[in-house]
Motif scaffolding. Structure first.
Motif, PDB file in Angstrom:
ATOM      1  N   LEU A   1       8.169   0.857 -14.045  1.00 33.89           N
ATOM      2  CA  LEU A   1       7.069   1.634 -13.633  1.00 33.89           C
ATOM      3  C   LEU A   1       6.557   1.376 -12.130  1.00 33.89           C
ATOM      4  N   PRO A   2       6.089   2.193 -11.489  1.00 33.56           N
ATOM      5  CA  PRO A   2       5.849   2.028  -9.856  1.00 33.56           C
ATOM      6  C   PRO A   2       5.405   0.376  -9.842  1.00 33.56           C
ATOM      7  N   LEU A   3       6.179  -0.362  -8.762  1.00 34.53           N
ATOM      8  CA  LEU A   3       5.814  -1.703  -8.387  1.00 34.53           C
ATOM      9  C   LEU A   3       5.329  -1.790  -6.937  1.00 34.53           C
ATOM     10  N   SER A   4       5.118  -0.557  -6.413  1.00 38.31           N
ATOM     11  CA  SER A   4       4.630  -0.525  -4.974  1.00 38.31           C
ATOM     12  C   SER A   4       3.022  -0.970  -5.110  1.00 38.31           C
ATOM     13  N   GLU A   5       2.531  -1.202  -4.134  1.00 38.07           N
ATOM     14  CA  GLU A   5       0.919  -1.907  -4.255  1.00 38.07           C
ATOM     15  C   GLU A   5      -0.104  -0.903  -4.608  1.00 38.07           C
ATOM     16  N   HIS A   6      -0.684  -0.790  -5.728  1.00 37.50           N
ATOM     17  CA  HIS A   6      -1.772   0.137  -6.016  1.00 37.50           C
ATOM     18  C   HIS A   6      -3.099  -0.695  -6.440  1.00 37.50           C
ATOM     19  N   PRO A   7      -4.149   0.074  -5.946  1.00 36.78           N
ATOM     20  CA  PRO A   7      -5.471  -0.720  -6.341  1.00 36.78           C
ATOM     21  C   PRO A   7      -5.942  -0.668  -7.811  1.00 36.78           C
ATOM     22  N   TYR A   8      -5.578   0.570  -8.424  1.00 39.49           N
ATOM     23  CA  TYR A   8      -6.025   0.845  -9.713  1.00 39.49           C
ATOM     24  C   TYR A   8      -5.139   0.338 -10.715  1.00 39.49           C
ATOM     25  N   ALA A   9      -5.084  -0.717 -11.528  1.00 38.94           N
ATOM     26  CA  ALA A   9      -4.224  -1.064 -12.393  1.00 38.94           C
ATOM     27  C   ALA A   9      -4.128  -0.229 -13.337  1.00 38.94           C
ATOM     28  N   PRO A  10      -4.968   0.499 -14.031  1.00 36.37           N
ATOM     29  CA  PRO A  10      -4.813   1.609 -15.287  1.00 36.37           C
ATOM     30  C   PRO A  10      -4.053   2.758 -14.500  1.00 36.37           C
ATOM     31  N   SER A  11      -3.726   2.960 -13.353  1.00 37.77           N
ATOM     32  CA  SER A  11      -2.900   3.855 -13.056  1.00 37.77           C
ATOM     33  C   SER A  11      -1.529   3.661 -13.415  1.00 37.77           C
TER      34      SER A  11
END
Length: 725
Positions: A288-298
């Motif tokens: 599942l996406p491993l690019s940076e994302h601010p919201y963990a539940p996404s």
């Protein structure tokens, strides 16, 4: 330029200088050289040569830190440094406004055209030596900004101190900041088109970001790693459509956790995952996406850092180390990639320069109400270039083998999840997003030509030619998820067996279109979350029947045309719905029923990989032939899998909870056949019923086949037979 006047000095100290290189640094002042410096933290400034020899004391011409001096005997600019004093504190520094640009005209041209296919080599933050001095070059696209400054701890987050050079034409801003090295935290302070100072922005091309909830970018440059996977990358590659592909889908933060439920790092998880995937016989891991994302539940599906591996599990170099380790174990790596939408977090791409830059201004084109996210403006050259370069970056620089492209259906249709009046037709009056279609085709062509990597579409409609070549009017993906197969077969298997005769077509309908695309059969994370329960939880009946149904269903899946994808936990029948905040329930393997499912999946992978008939013609109708697809009364399905120059495989699935003895099945050749898989085997948790490992096909012709055999069909079971050659 002559000594700055009061108005210009006010523009400097108020952070309203839109063209800093026209004022700061060295300029001709009549027949001499004038130097203007902004140093708000200094009480005195002395100009020195590069060796530290004093050349001139600068005059403070504005009380808030604007200094100026003139070199009357100098005829052209020269290298210099600044010696600053504030009370007892003294320091030396280079002036960023003495350095020339890093970007060239070719960069401007290619970016404006949307054809800079290695965009990451020019934009972002790049540690380098420039004009003999070490520092970091920053470059960002913000065409409608009035000012762009880089800010961080190094300048007290003061946007007045490091405004970037504006390059007209392509809308680029750049600055070389001497002395700034890897690890520095930074953001961009942007004065937008309206003149308002925007919330601080992360770098769209940052290669590393702070861990949530912090949101700053970190100077790192493109990924640096001493790769050891040359043999893997250089291996002869066949046609992926004819190769065995069995994918283990993983959410890295919840696959396995450490003591105290701690999240494992890239480095910690790499050997554990590689050993497990190899032991289970999967060919690929899909993250599942491993690019940076601010919201963990996404789960990563709302990315901010399209060039930055998430820092939740370590550094970009640690991420590379995990990929390298998996390749060293002979495992391919697929990563989910999300060009369909992006979050509206104020530090991200939303209204990046004060205008709808990456997105559409009109919410009928630019807003996904389902996900509360924004839609990229695929028709803008620079935006499509940004996204295309992101794909190439993960494949080329990070050594990812394939990208699974998320939510392609939402990209293809302007009316996706919209009511009448909530969308705008295309220029022909239709519902297709022509710009997105062009983007996807172009991206797939560039991926094929420049990386040799694969692309896989999550596409849930009947859009034609998703996995057909672009020069044949297709979208150019290598594979497409078969969402129809997944929905239909899960509906069938959830029925009480007594009712399955009325739903027989749910299992057979997929064969009408099974070769219209190059399909992956996905039992993904989406099927075990949001109240859908687990895969085991979908199975009807008592406890024994639930496990038997699951074993039979997995046997059906692994023998059906199409590559395989299974979400983590399903391979050992996790009963609980997946929770991204918890580890999988590995303790269940102490239960023989769950261990039996795991053993079954391991063996299915072995059979699938070792028998070309089960994979070589996965995407070719010549690779499949029904023996009997119409026996709804008995809930039995039988078919052949075929390959050129390889023995055929016969598959018989009994989806009824009763044993059928001496059940006649037509077969294509006379003689002994081996029962190479039986989902009812004792080691899988079954009854052990079957055919003793061998049968003899010597009966009359049956089901259109030249011979037949009477088989024992265990209840709720899948059998796989092959000639005993």
């Amino acid at each position: 330029m002559t000594r700055p006047d009061t108005q210009t000095c006010e523009a400097i100290v108020r952070g309203r200088l839109s063209d800093p290189f026209a004022v700061l640094g060295m300029h001709m002042d009549g027949a001499a050289i004038g130097l203007t410096v902004f140093a708000p933290d200094a009480g005195e400034v002395t100009v020195t040569d590069e060796a530290g020899k004093p050349l001139a004391e600068m005059e403070r011409i504005h009380p808030e830190g604007v200094f100026h001096t003139t070199f009357k005997r100098r005829k052209k600019p020269f290298p210099y440094r600044l010696h600053c004093r504030a009370g007892d504190h003294e320091w030396d520094r280079d002036d960023p406004y003495r350095f020339g640009p890093v970007l060239g005209e070719t960069d401007e041209y290619l970016i404006a055209e949307g054809r800079h296919e290695e965009l990451w080599t020019r934009l972002g933050a790049h540690p380098m030596t420039h004009e003999g001095v070490q520092g970091t070059a920053f470059a960002v696209w913000a065409p409608n900004a009035r000012r762009v400054s880089v800010v961080g701890h190094f300048n007290a987050w003061d946007g007045r101190r490091h405004p970037l050079r504006r390059r007209l034409g392509a809308g680029l801003w750049e600055l070389f900041v001497p002395g700034l090295s890897r690890g520095e935290v930074y953001k961009y302070e942007i004065v937008g088109a309206s003149g308002a100072v925007l919330p601080l922005k992360a770098d769209p091309l940052s290669f590393r970001q702070e861990s949530a909830p912090d949101t700053a970018s970190i100077v790192d440059g493109p990924i640096r790693y001493d790769w050891t996977d040359g043999d893997w990358r250089d291996r002869p590659k066949g046609n992926p459509q004819s190769e065995p592909i069995s994918i283990y889908e993983v959410h890295l933060g919840s696959w396995r956790r450490g003591d105290g439920d701690t999240v494992l790092s890239y480095a910690e998880v790499a050997p554990l995952l590689a050993d497990y995937v190899n032991d289970m016989g999967f060919t690929h891991v899909e993250f599942l996406p491993l690019s940076e994302h601010p919201y963990a539940p996404s789960w990563g599906y709302q990315p901010i850092g399209m060039f930055a591996p998430t820092s939740r599990f370590g550094s970009p170099q640690d991420f590379a180390g995990m990929i390298d380790h998996l390749h060293g174990a002979g495992i391919g790596v697929i990563m989910d990639w999300v060009p369909a939408h992006f979050p509206s977090d104020e530090h991200g791409l939303a209204r990046f320069d004060g205008t709808a830059l990456y997105e559409h201004d009109d919410p009928r084109l630019g807003f996904h109400k389902d996900w509360n996210t924004l839609i990229y403006n695929f028709g803008r050259n620079e935006v499509s270039n940004f996204l295309r370069a992101s794909a190439l970056y993960w494949l080329n620089e990070c050594h990812v083998d394939a990208l699974r492209v998320d939510a392609v259906a939402s990209m293809l249709y302007l009316d996706y999840s919209r009511e009448p009046g909530e969308w705008i037709p295309n220029r022909h009056g239709g519902r297709e997003n022509l710009d997105a279609i062009d983007f996807l085709r172009d991206a797939n062509v560039q991926v094929a030509q420049r990386t040799g990597g694969m692309t896989i579409a999550e596409e849930s409609t009947a859009f034609p030619g998703v996995s057909r070549p672009v020069d044949e009017d297709g979208l150019g993906f290598d594979f497409k998820w078969n969402m129809g197969w997944m929905h239909d077969t899960l509906e069938y298997i959830a029925e009480d067996p007594i009712n399955r005769r009325w739903h027989h077509d749910k299992m057979t309908f997929g064969l009408h279109y099974a070769f219209s695309e190059n399909f992956v059969l996905p039992i993904s994370h989406d099927e075990v979350v949001h109240g859908k329960g687990s895969l085991l939880g979908k199975m009807p009946g008592d406890d024994w029947q639930r496990f038997a149904n699951l074993r039979a269903y997995l046997g059906w899946m692994w023998t059906h045309p199409g590559k395989k994808l299974l979400f983590m936990g399903s391979e050992f029948a996790q009963d609980r719905e997946w929770n991204h905040d918890r580890s999988l329930d590995w303790h269940l393997l102490d239960d023989s029923r769950h261990a039996g499912i795991q053993r079954l999946v391991r063996d299915l992978n072995g059979v699938y990989r070792s028998h070309p008939a089960l994979h070589a013609l996965d995407c070719d109708p010549e690779g499949f032939r029904w023996i009997d697809g119409g026996d709804a009364e008995n809930n039995v399905f039988s078919f052949l899998r075929l390959a050129n120059d390889a023995p055929p495989v016969a598959v018989i699935c009994n989806m009824a909870p009763v044993q059928r003895d001496n059940f006649r099945v037509g077969l294509p050749s006379h003689g002994p056949w081996r029962e190479i898989f039986n989902s009812d085997a004792i080691e899988y948790g079954g009854t052990g019923s079957g055919n003793g490992g061998f049968i003899t096909a010597d009966g009359q012709g049956w089901h259109g086949q030249p011979v037949s055999a009477g088989l024992a069909l265990p209840p709720l079971a899948t059998l796989i037979l092959t000639p005993d050659i």
